[in-house]
Design a protein around this motif. Sequence first.
Motif, PDB file in Angstrom:
ATOM      1  N   GLY A 254     -81.332 109.174  81.217  1.00 24.93           N
ATOM      2  CA  GLY A 254     -82.135 110.043  80.374  1.00 24.93           C
ATOM      3  C   GLY A 254     -83.620 109.760  80.483  1.00 24.93           C
ATOM      4  N   ALA A 255     -84.404 110.588  79.776  1.00 23.21           N
ATOM      5  CA  ALA A 255     -85.857 110.456  79.809  1.00 23.21           C
ATOM      6  C   ALA A 255     -86.381 109.519  78.735  1.00 23.21           C
ATOM      7  N   ARG A 256     -85.518 109.064  77.832  1.00 22.76           N
ATOM      8  CA  ARG A 256     -85.933 108.173  76.740  1.00 22.76           C
ATOM      9  C   ARG A 256     -85.069 106.921  76.744  1.00 22.76           C
ATOM     10  N   PRO A 257     -85.543 105.829  76.136  1.00 24.56           N
ATOM     11  CA  PRO A 257     -84.720 104.610  76.040  1.00 24.56           C
ATOM     12  C   PRO A 257     -83.410 104.891  75.310  1.00 24.56           C
ATOM     13  N   PHE A 258     -82.394 104.180  75.713  1.00 28.92           N
ATOM     14  CA  PHE A 258     -81.055 104.396  75.172  1.00 28.92           C
ATOM     15  C   PHE A 258     -80.564 103.075  74.590  1.00 28.92           C
ATOM     16  N   GLU A 259     -80.174 103.084  73.330  1.00 27.73           N
ATOM     17  CA  GLU A 259     -79.684 101.875  72.667  1.00 27.73           C
ATOM     18  C   GLU A 259     -78.345 102.175  72.011  1.00 27.73           C
ATOM     19  N   THR A 260     -77.374 101.311  72.250  1.00 24.49           N
ATOM     20  CA  THR A 260     -76.043 101.536  71.697  1.00 24.49           C
ATOM     21  C   THR A 260     -75.266 100.231  71.709  1.00 24.49           C
ATOM     22  N   GLY A 261     -74.094 100.269  71.099  1.00 22.33           N
ATOM     23  CA  GLY A 261     -73.190  99.133  71.149  1.00 22.33           C
ATOM     24  C   GLY A 261     -72.246  99.250  72.324  1.00 22.33           C
ATOM     25  N   LEU A 262     -71.806  98.109  72.812  1.00 20.11           N
ATOM     26  CA  LEU A 262     -70.902  98.046  73.958  1.00 20.11           C
ATOM     27  C   LEU A 262     -69.684  97.232  73.551  1.00 20.11           C
ATOM     28  N   ASN A 263     -68.506  97.873  73.562  1.00 23.09           N
ATOM     29  CA  ASN A 263     -67.266  97.222  73.122  1.00 23.09           C
ATOM     30  C   ASN A 263     -66.363  96.960  74.306  1.00 23.09           C
ATOM     31  N   LEU A 264     -65.762  95.772  74.318  1.00 18.76           N
ATOM     32  CA  LEU A 264     -64.826  95.403  75.379  1.00 18.76           C
ATOM     33  C   LEU A 264     -63.456  95.160  74.759  1.00 18.76           C
ATOM     34  N   PHE A 265     -62.446  95.805  75.331  1.00 21.14           N
ATOM     35  CA  PHE A 265     -61.075  95.722  74.829  1.00 21.14           C
ATOM     36  C   PHE A 265     -60.185  95.084  75.888  1.00 21.14           C
ATOM     37  N   GLY A 266     -59.142  94.398  75.418  1.00 20.11           N
ATOM     38  CA  GLY A 266     -58.130  93.854  76.294  1.00 20.11           C
ATOM     39  C   GLY A 266     -56.753  94.243  75.808  1.00 20.11           C
ATOM     40  N   ASP A 267     -56.027  95.018  76.607  1.00 16.85           N
ATOM     41  CA  ASP A 267     -54.710  95.531  76.212  1.00 16.85           C
ATOM     42  C   ASP A 267     -54.765  96.229  74.859  1.00 16.85           C
ATOM     43  N   GLY A 268     -55.848  96.985  74.623  1.00 19.12           N
ATOM     44  CA  GLY A 268     -55.979  97.771  73.402  1.00 19.12           C
ATOM     45  C   GLY A 268     -56.594  97.035  72.231  1.00 19.12           C
ATOM     46  N   GLN A 269     -56.832  95.734  72.339  1.00 14.93           N
ATOM     47  CA  GLN A 269     -57.410  94.945  71.258  1.00 14.93           C
ATOM     48  C   GLN A 269     -58.887  94.664  71.533  1.00 14.93           C
ATOM     49  N   LEU A 270     -59.722  94.806  70.490  1.00 17.15           N
ATOM     50  CA  LEU A 270     -61.150  94.541  70.637  1.00 17.15           C
ATOM     51  C   LEU A 270     -61.376  93.048  70.863  1.00 17.15           C
ATOM     52  N   LEU A 271     -62.002  92.705  71.978  1.00 19.17           N
ATOM     53  CA  LEU A 271     -62.248  91.305  72.323  1.00 19.17           C
ATOM     54  C   LEU A 271     -63.694  90.881  72.077  1.00 19.17           C
ATOM     55  N   ALA A 272     -64.653  91.780  72.314  1.00  9.49           N
ATOM     56  CA  ALA A 272     -66.064  91.406  72.167  1.00  9.49           C
ATOM     57  C   ALA A 272     -66.902  92.664  72.031  1.00  9.49           C
ATOM     58  N   SER A 273     -68.076  92.491  71.395  1.00 15.27           N
ATOM     59  CA  SER A 273     -69.032  93.589  71.232  1.00 15.27           C
ATOM     60  C   SER A 273     -70.438  93.052  71.454  1.00 15.27           C
ATOM     61  N   LYS A 274     -71.291  93.875  72.047  1.00 16.60           N
ATOM     62  CA  LYS A 274     -72.679  93.519  72.252  1.00 16.60           C
ATOM     63  C   LYS A 274     -73.536  94.763  72.094  1.00 16.60           C
ATOM     64  N   SER A 275     -74.788  94.529  71.719  1.00 16.84           N
ATOM     65  CA  SER A 275     -75.751  95.619  71.637  1.00 16.84           C
ATOM     66  C   SER A 275     -76.564  95.643  72.922  1.00 16.84           C
ATOM     67  N   VAL A 276     -76.829  96.843  73.438  1.00 17.06           N
ATOM     68  CA  VAL A 276     -77.539  96.957  74.694  1.00 17.06           C
ATOM     69  C   VAL A 276     -78.594  98.048  74.576  1.00 17.06           C
ATOM     70  N   LYS A 277     -79.764  97.800  75.135  1.00 11.85           N
ATOM     71  CA  LYS A 277     -80.850  98.776  75.181  1.00 11.85           C
ATOM     72  C   LYS A 277     -81.299  98.914  76.625  1.00 11.85           C
ATOM     73  N   VAL A 278     -81.367 100.159  77.099  1.00  7.68           N
ATOM     74  CA  VAL A 278     -81.701 100.423  78.497  1.00  7.68           C
ATOM     75  C   VAL A 278     -82.872 101.393  78.536  1.00  7.68           C
ATOM     76  N   GLU A 279     -83.909 101.022  79.291  1.00  9.33           N
ATOM     77  CA  GLU A 279     -85.055 101.897  79.453  1.00  9.33           C
ATOM     78  C   GLU A 279     -84.705 103.078  80.353  1.00  9.33           C
ATOM     79  N   SER A 280     -85.513 104.123  80.263  1.00 11.89           N
ATOM     80  CA  SER A 280     -85.267 105.333  81.044  1.00 11.89           C
ATOM     81  C   SER A 280     -85.285 105.027  82.541  1.00 11.89           C
ATOM     82  N   GLY A 281     -84.240 105.474  83.236  1.00 11.37           N
ATOM     83  CA  GLY A 281     -84.151 105.286  84.674  1.00 11.37           C
ATOM     84  C   GLY A 281     -83.822 103.881  85.114  1.00 11.37           C
TER      85      GLY A 281
END
Length: 670
Positions: A254-281
Amino acid sequence: MGIASWSGLWFALAIPLIILMYLFKRKYVDTLVPSHMLWNRVLRNIEANRPWQKLQNRLLLWLQLLAAALLVLALMTPFIWVKGGLSGHTVIVVDASASMSGQRKGEPGKDTPSSSTALDRLKIKVHEYIDSMGADGEVTLLKLGTEPEVLLTRETDQKAIRDQVDKLEAKFGKAAYRETMSLAAAMTQDDPDASVLVFTDEQWSERADDILFAAPVEIVSLKGEGTSNAAVEQFGIKNDGDHSTGVAVIRNYGARPFETGLNLFGDGQLLASKSVKVESGKAVTVTFDELPASDVYKIKLERDDDYAADNEAYAFREKGGAPHVLLISEGNLFLEKALQLSGARVTRMEPGTSAPSNEPDSEGDKGPALPKDKPDMIIIDGITPAYLKTGEWSRLIQETPSWTLGGDGGKIQPDSGRTTVANHPVTRYISLNDPPAAAVLAGDMPSWGKPLMEIGSTPAAYAGTENGVNRLVFLFALSDGDLPLRPEFPVMVNNAVQWLQAGRTTGLGRMVAGAELEMPFNVEAAQASWVAADGYAVDAGAAPIPAAAKDHSLAAVQTVPPLPGLWRFEMKGADGRVLPGYNLEVIAHPSESAIGQVKPLGFGGGGVGASAGGAAGNGTGNSTGAGQSSGGVGPNPERSAKYSLTYLAALLALIVIIVEWGVYQRGRSI
């Protein structure tokens, strides 16, 4: 106004013929004569006729001339130009690539949903163009998907065109941009009355300006303003001993920074979560450490963006190398050596106490701790410990292929010593002439079991698949006979390991939708199908897809399902038994993710440059080059179409002829 056929002027010769007929019409003069001259009637008739008389103002004459002129006009097929319509032969190219499934914000003041996919908006626009289709218009509908597809050829029925447009669905494989446009150029090469309309979001990953068109090309843009998309570009799992490490690459298109949460699952169970921010491009790498062992890992962006097909990714636990066997036994040298010869990594564990304790938290009730590294199969030699039937151990047994040898319970003596071996992967290359044991355990065979060995009429071993997991059961202990001493024993153990190993949840990796994949079929598989297990495909309500067959058997090469997500290839035997299946991650082609980085689209022509308002010319196909219409819904106002006046001229001529007949019936009074 224009004339399409000047050959109709030949019929205009009827007009002077009508006038000539009136010039030679007989004219009688009223004259008083004596009655004795009636006998000379013929002579008087001849003398009374005066040819080449002066034309008189008669209504009948003018009506006949008008009818003839209208008929001449109808034969010349007249037409007028109508703004914004389709005329002649129009090749409509509809973009059905994966990026067309992305959300686009509605335009202010337009009769479109506030948020809809680009493909939805494409259908609305094509319908509006079809509504303005001229009477002489012909439409060839060309679909741009994973391959060029001609849906209609020179179709004049507007309903048929609309029906085909309404059926359009996005294709998530590699889009055939150049192939489709090259086909459109070839279809209009020698057609002077042809033009090309391209409905697209302009998200093309291939060069197009070197494709030359002899016909005018108009691009109807469906690109959205301010679209945003973040994608899980890469995701993988690496086994590090007892734990695993996950690595993901997130890219912002996108043309603007993007910030969201990132969830990792193992066999359907939530194992870990992190917040991530990515600049445009830009792209960032996110690492997850100390992950517990799972068969299927999934990573997903919390925030929804304008393109959902790349918001999640999957990875499978590495299954390569020697299978890990957990052997629960008090000690069996022959069995351990045979397992090692098969290439398995053997971990032996003592059965321990099997008597349950009254204390709920006692060691006897819970049993020993689970192994840190999840085994690929479990072999139980002897009596099954009680802790395997409860708690976490019971869950591990249910999920893991197992081989049980012997056990507790009453034993029975077979009625004869004749031993028969069934045709099964475990008993391949095995021929037992003597019984493997003198007595076998008594009990009923479960519904999923299939006899492998029988002593007389008594089953001595059976195998089958329970809830998709392979099970092998020997109803005798190895110590009850001389089977470990026979040369067939290492072969049987190797067959058993290979068959149980096939029961593991095996990931086939990552494939682009619509690609071809060579499948490792189970030898017993008689039927199979692709079933959506998770992700985008499940959200879209994807139905099971039967596997392709060839020569009355399953084809070795299968087509990957058309929707992104986690799919499972499920197999069944000839008797309907469920066999171990395979997981596959299906992805959209990566180039379709860059929906926020659209570049202007253009095509090559014969010297006429691109215009901002659309294809130049009067719509007759005598100009070349490419044009582009604005993003608004509706036909391009600069486009002109022919509207035929033939039927109107013919109708007026018919009305005049009817009036003329009425005048003729009234005689000379008019």
